[in-house]
Design a protein around this motif. Structure first.
Motif, PDB file in Angstrom:
ATOM      1  N   UNK A   1       0.819  -1.214   0.000  1.00  0.00           N
ATOM      2  CA  UNK A   1       0.000   0.000   0.000  1.00  0.00           C
ATOM      3  C   UNK A   1       0.848   1.257   0.000  1.00  0.00           C
ATOM      4  N   UNK A   2       2.073   1.140   0.518  1.00  0.00           N
ATOM      5  CA  UNK A   2       2.991   2.273   0.588  1.00  0.00           C
ATOM      6  C   UNK A   2       3.906   2.349  -0.629  1.00  0.00           C
ATOM      7  N   UNK A   3       3.736   1.410  -1.579  1.00  0.00           N
ATOM      8  CA  UNK A   3       4.580   1.404  -2.764  1.00  0.00           C
ATOM      9  C   UNK A   3       5.913   0.702  -2.569  1.00  0.00           C
ATOM     10  N   UNK A   4       6.063  -0.036  -1.482  1.00  0.00           N
ATOM     11  CA  UNK A   4       7.277  -0.812  -1.227  1.00  0.00           C
ATOM     12  C   UNK A   4       7.043  -2.257  -1.659  1.00  0.00           C
ATOM     13  N   UNK A   5       8.146  -2.993  -1.777  1.00  0.00           N
ATOM     14  CA  UNK A   5       8.073  -4.323  -2.380  1.00  0.00           C
ATOM     15  C   UNK A   5       8.659  -5.365  -1.421  1.00  0.00           C
ATOM     16  N   UNK A   6       7.786  -6.049  -0.700  1.00  0.00           N
ATOM     17  CA  UNK A   6       8.203  -7.126   0.202  1.00  0.00           C
ATOM     18  C   UNK A   6       7.710  -8.445  -0.362  1.00  0.00           C
ATOM     19  N   UNK A   7       8.573  -9.463  -0.330  1.00  0.00           N
ATOM     20  CA  UNK A   7       8.216 -10.791  -0.805  1.00  0.00           C
ATOM     21  C   UNK A   7       8.538 -11.847   0.238  1.00  0.00           C
ATOM     22  N   UNK A   8       7.754 -12.909   0.224  1.00  0.00           N
ATOM     23  CA  UNK A   8       7.946 -14.027   1.148  1.00  0.00           C
ATOM     24  C   UNK A   8       8.129 -15.290   0.321  1.00  0.00           C
ATOM     25  N   UNK A   9       9.185 -16.043   0.624  1.00  0.00           N
ATOM     26  CA  UNK A   9       9.471 -17.258  -0.140  1.00  0.00           C
ATOM     27  C   UNK A   9       9.798 -18.424   0.757  1.00  0.00           C
ATOM     28  N   UNK A  10       9.479 -19.625   0.266  1.00  0.00           N
ATOM     29  CA  UNK A  10       9.711 -20.853   1.028  1.00  0.00           C
ATOM     30  C   UNK A  10      10.572 -21.825   0.238  1.00  0.00           C
ATOM     31  N   UNK A  11      11.141 -22.753   0.985  1.00  0.00           N
ATOM     32  CA  UNK A  11      11.913 -23.834   0.391  1.00  0.00           C
ATOM     33  C   UNK A  11      11.735 -25.066   1.256  1.00  0.00           C
ATOM     34  N   UNK A  12      11.198 -26.137   0.674  1.00  0.00           N
ATOM     35  CA  UNK A  12      11.048 -27.419   1.371  1.00  0.00           C
ATOM     36  C   UNK A  12      12.035 -28.408   0.747  1.00  0.00           C
ATOM     37  N   UNK A  13      12.773 -29.124   1.578  1.00  0.00           N
ATOM     38  CA  UNK A  13      13.789 -30.009   1.009  1.00  0.00           C
ATOM     39  C   UNK A  13      14.206 -31.061   2.020  1.00  0.00           C
ATOM     40  N   UNK A  14      14.856 -32.076   1.504  1.00  0.00           N
ATOM     41  CA  UNK A  14      15.513 -33.064   2.349  1.00  0.00           C
ATOM     42  C   UNK A  14      16.995 -33.070   2.028  1.00  0.00           C
ATOM     43  N   UNK A  15      17.759 -33.533   2.973  1.00  0.00           N
ATOM     44  CA  UNK A  15      19.211 -33.641   2.802  1.00  0.00           C
ATOM     45  C   UNK A  15      19.607 -35.089   3.060  1.00  0.00           C
ATOM     46  N   UNK A  16      19.949 -35.779   2.001  1.00  0.00           N
ATOM     47  CA  UNK A  16      20.410 -37.161   2.170  1.00  0.00           C
ATOM     48  C   UNK A  16      21.762 -37.132   2.853  1.00  0.00           C
ATOM     49  N   UNK A  17      21.874 -37.817   3.967  1.00  0.00           N
ATOM     50  CA  UNK A  17      23.096 -37.739   4.768  1.00  0.00           C
ATOM     51  C   UNK A  17      23.596 -39.140   5.095  1.00  0.00           C
ATOM     52  N   UNK A  18      24.839 -39.205   5.510  1.00  0.00           N
ATOM     53  CA  UNK A  18      25.395 -40.490   5.898  1.00  0.00           C
ATOM     54  C   UNK A  18      25.351 -41.504   4.772  1.00  0.00           C
TER      55      UNK A  18
END
Length: 804
Positions: free
Chosen positions: A438-455
């Motif tokens: 509403x104020x003319x500013x630019x905010x964004x929200x982002x996600x990342x879902x992941x797994x990490x194969x380990x061992x």
């Protein structure tokens, strides 16, 4: 275990009492530097070192002919016709294949004279056309980086082609396509590479003290290149200032320095300068993905069709080969999502650039970014929320065997997403985004879902057909007459707090004060064998071996105590340095038991051997174990400057049992910093002649504390059933998830512009241009998903060619 014990390394390291490779001083030490190629691709017509040898202070200069060393050759096992092995000479001979390739080693009385000697070398070249891009490497009639190869493709594999996948795409209501490119990066450990090598007459050995993650692999390779029995090479690792995968391969320079030390019968030290570290050391990450995904009308993924090209530079690294990045990406790309149909073609191409080595995450930051961009785009086209489309596709029932033939052990994929979204919502970031708009500013929200194969165990590495198959680890525990414990591990700490966490495991198993436990690592003569530290294997595999060995020693303590107390050993318990009979049968101190085991062995029970030692090995079975996490990033995009300011960063991680939660948080924050660096800042580029652009920190943009935000970390715990401690690895997860979260947040902030960014690093110029764009009008706006499909490039990944 489970306590945030203070890092035992810190008092030594923070007070300046650490001892790194360059701190080592040996009488008579000489210093080495390398004459390096100044062109990217050429035949060497002459290499004249005569003037070098006349430089004051220079003792010797050796080229490839002088040292006559065997090549370092990394292979995938036979028969694998899709892989082309290429030897990497320790010193280049008649051909150079990248700017910075070592041609000769100059040895002098001090580092400055060595540098002066390097400048006196005279090299003439007959230049060849350099291959400096993926497109150039794959172009018909392209110059060959290696004449023994018929093309510039070192690996070309097509995998998992699900029957009927073309029909899936033809019939799907929604097909989206994402093409991404990621920039070439440097792992950038604070301590550059280095080695001090010299012959030990007493032990009849070449002693190499070097900064490496894989000491036993350095020993094996050095012995083979130098023509020595492996017994005649000892590798010791001092304190180590980071590695991040760059040091989990064997470098040419450490072998050449060892050879020079043998020729001169003098200790020789080489410390890599920062320019060489940035330009001529192992690099990583330059990858290109062209991926389509099919969805039904409810946002559930139906199929994935991927083409992957990885620019691996001039040579295969040892022991992982040029196949490491494309094979990692193709085998694990479906990740945390239920993908029913999958097809992938993955290629490793060779170019006239510094070679590629594993770097924290190895392809997972890239393919996770691609997958997360796929879901963001599908959500937009189907009118779904970014988190809702993920919920409909996340794996929730375990164990789950994916279309990629990988079995995922239990995790908290959905729970981590829900908690991450709740945290950002409760903190008011969605409301802040609306207010900013509403104020003319630019905010964004982002996600990342992941797994990490380990061992990764030997079974997982064997599936890649590696000729050298890492996997197991060995630990020995030894108690002395004072009741204190020395524990060896084949892993190698370079910042991961092994001196603390491994000690916690042993102390917990034996009921000792952690102060009584000493961890020993990084010495090939004192440690039977070990694969070192990479792929988040240390706690999962090395820690399991430590616990098993400690458990065996505990049984021996009980056996001796049982004879003293005259009670059955199975009724005894360990704790607080005592073996106790809980039913009132008394207790025996470990020190008293050790006294019997060493000094009064005639009192040992029948069948018990003198001494208190135990050894155990551990190897993860099956497909290993998977940590998981969700990252959430909030960014503000600034008009005019194009600056991406990260306002908030939340990580919800699950690495099973956290041996030390504070250490987990430290690993996670460091990884996120590196992931943000790749998303927004770091990149090595090359000009048309193959000269690297980033020769100092003036050009290579490394983020500082001003650019890295405060990171909020939440822990979930799904104990691993495959490790002895319930722990999973956590070393790479921060880096894996950060680029996707950041780029998704940036694109969320740009949503009103109609511009979408898919390549990293995201530059301020790109953001500024995007913010200056206007929203497409109705005539030029994209058609609804049901009315269009992303084009398929030919009929299958076998024909999928990269686009510029």
């Amino acid at each position: 275990m489970g306590a945030s014990v203070g890092r035992r390394e810190d008092p030594r390291l923070l007070s300046g009492r650490g001892c790194f490779t360059d701190d080592l001083e040996v009488p008579g030490t000489l210093h080495a530097q390398f004459v390096r190629a100044t062109v990217a691709h050429a035949t060497v017509t002459s290499l004249d070192l005569s003037a070098v040898r006349q430089v004051p202070g220079v003792v010797a200069a050796f080229d490839a002919e002088d040292l006559a060393l065997a090549d370092i050759t990394a292979r995938l096992g036979r028969p694998l016709t899709e892989f082309v092995p290429t030897g990497m000479p320790v010193l280049a001979r008649e051909r150079v294949r990248y700017a910075g390739e070592p041609l000769a080693v100059v040895v002098a009385r001090d580092p400055y004279a060595a540098e002066d000697g390097v400048e006196a070398a005279k090299v003439t070249y007959e230049t060849r056309p350099p291959v400096v891009s993926e497109e150039a490497a794959l172009a018909p009639g392209a110059p060959l980086v290696h004449d023994e190869a018929s093309a510039n493709t070192l690996l070309d594999v097509s995998m998992f082609a699900t029957e009927g996948i073309d029909d899936v795409f033809d019939e799907a209501p929604c097909v989206v396509r994402v093409e991404t490119r990621t920039g070439r990066q440097n792992a950038l450990p604070l301590e550059t590479r280095g080695v001090l090598a010299g012959w030990d007459d007493r032990e009849d050995q070449l002693l190499m003290r070097t900064s490496t993650q894989v000491p036993h692999q350095v020993r094996t390779t050095a012995a083979r290149c130098l023509g020595l029995d492996e017994r005649a090479v000892r590798v010791v690792v001092p304190d180590m200032g980071g590695g991040f995968g760059l040091k989990c391969v064997v470098g040419r320079e450490e072998i050449a320095v060892g050879a020079a030390a043998l020729r001169l019968d003098r200790p020789v030290k080489w410390i890599e300068d920062r320019k060489d570290a940035l330009t001529a050391s192992f690099l990583a990450r330059e990858q290109h993905y062209d991926v389509r995904a099919a969805f039904d009308g409810d946002g559930r993924i139906l199929g994935l069709d991927a083409g992957i090209v990885c620019d691996m530079g001039a040579y295969s690294c040892y022991p992982f080969t040029a196949g490491i990045e494309p094979l990692m990406a193709s085998a694990e790309m479906p990740g945390v999502y239920k993908v029913p149909a999958y097809r992938v073609r993955a290629r490793a191409v060779t170019t006239n650039k510094a070679p590629t080595a594993p770097y924290r995450g190895v392809s997972r930051p890239q393919y996770v970014m691609v997958m997360e961009r796929i879901f963001e785009r599908a959500a937009r086209e189907l009118g779904l929320g970014a988190t809702e489309i993920r919920r409909r596709n996340l794996i929730t029932r375990f164990p789950y065997t994916g279309v990629n033939n990988v079995t995922y052990d239990p995790g908290s994929y959905l729970e981590s997403l829900n908690l991450c979204e709740s945290a950002l919502t409760e903190e008011g970031w969605y409301a802040a985004k609306e207010k900013a708009a509403a104020e003319g500013r630019h905010i964004g929200i982002g996600y990342s879902c992941f797994s990490e194969r380990t061992g990764y165990g030997s079974g997982a590495f064997a599936q890649r057909k590696m000729e050298v198959v890492p996997g197991f680890d060995i630990s020995e525990v030894r108690m002395d007459t004072s009741g204190a414990l020395v524990v060896t591990t084949g892993t190698m700490s370079h910042g991961q707090s092994h001196e603390t966490t491994m000690a916690q495991i042993a102390a917990d198993e034996l009921g000792l004060d952690i102060a009584q436990v000493r961890i020993h690592q990084g010495d090939t003569d004192r440690i039977t064998y070990g694969w070192g530290t990479f792929a988040s294997r240390s706690i999962a595999i090395g820690g399991s071996a430590v616990r098993l060995a400690a458990g065996k020693l505990g049984e021996k303590l009980k056996t001796i105590a049982a004879s003293v107390l005259e009670v059955p050993a199975e009724e005894l318990e360990l704790g607080e340095g005592l073996v106790t009979h809980p039913a009132g049968g008394g207790s025996v101190a470990y020190q008293e038991i050790a006294d019997i085991a060493y000094l009064r062995s005639h009192l040992l029970p029948k069948g018990a051997e003198p001494g208190l030692t135990a050894t155990a090995t551990f190897d993860v079975t099956g497909d290993g174990t998977f940590s998981n996490a969700t990252h959430g990033a909030v960014v503000e995009l600034h008009e005019g400057t194009g600056q991406v300011e990260i306002l908030r960063y939340v990580c919800v991680e699950d690495c099973g049992v956290a041996i030390n939660p504070k250490v987990v948080e430290g690993q996670t924050r460091g990884g996120i910093a590196q992931g943000i660096a790749g998303a927004l800042f770091e990149q090595v580029t090359y000009d048309e002649q193959g000269a690297p652009s980033a020769v100092s920190f003036m050009e290579y943009k490394v983020p500082t504390a001003m650019e890295i935000p405060e990171v909020s970390i939440h822990h979930l715990e799904t104990p691993c059933a495959f490790t002895e401690t319930g722990a999973k690895g956590v070393g790479e997860g921060g880096t894996i998830g950060a680029p996707a979260a950041v780029i998704n947040a940036v694109n969320d902030g740009l949503l009103h512009t109609g511009v979408e960014l898919n390549d990293t690093p995201i530059t301020p110029e790109t953001v500024a241009d995007a913010l200056a764009a206007t929203v497409p009008d109705a005539a030029s706006a994209p058609a609804p998903a049901a009315a269009r499909r992303a084009p398929r490039t030919a009929e299958s990944p076998e024909h999928m060619e990269p686009t510029s």
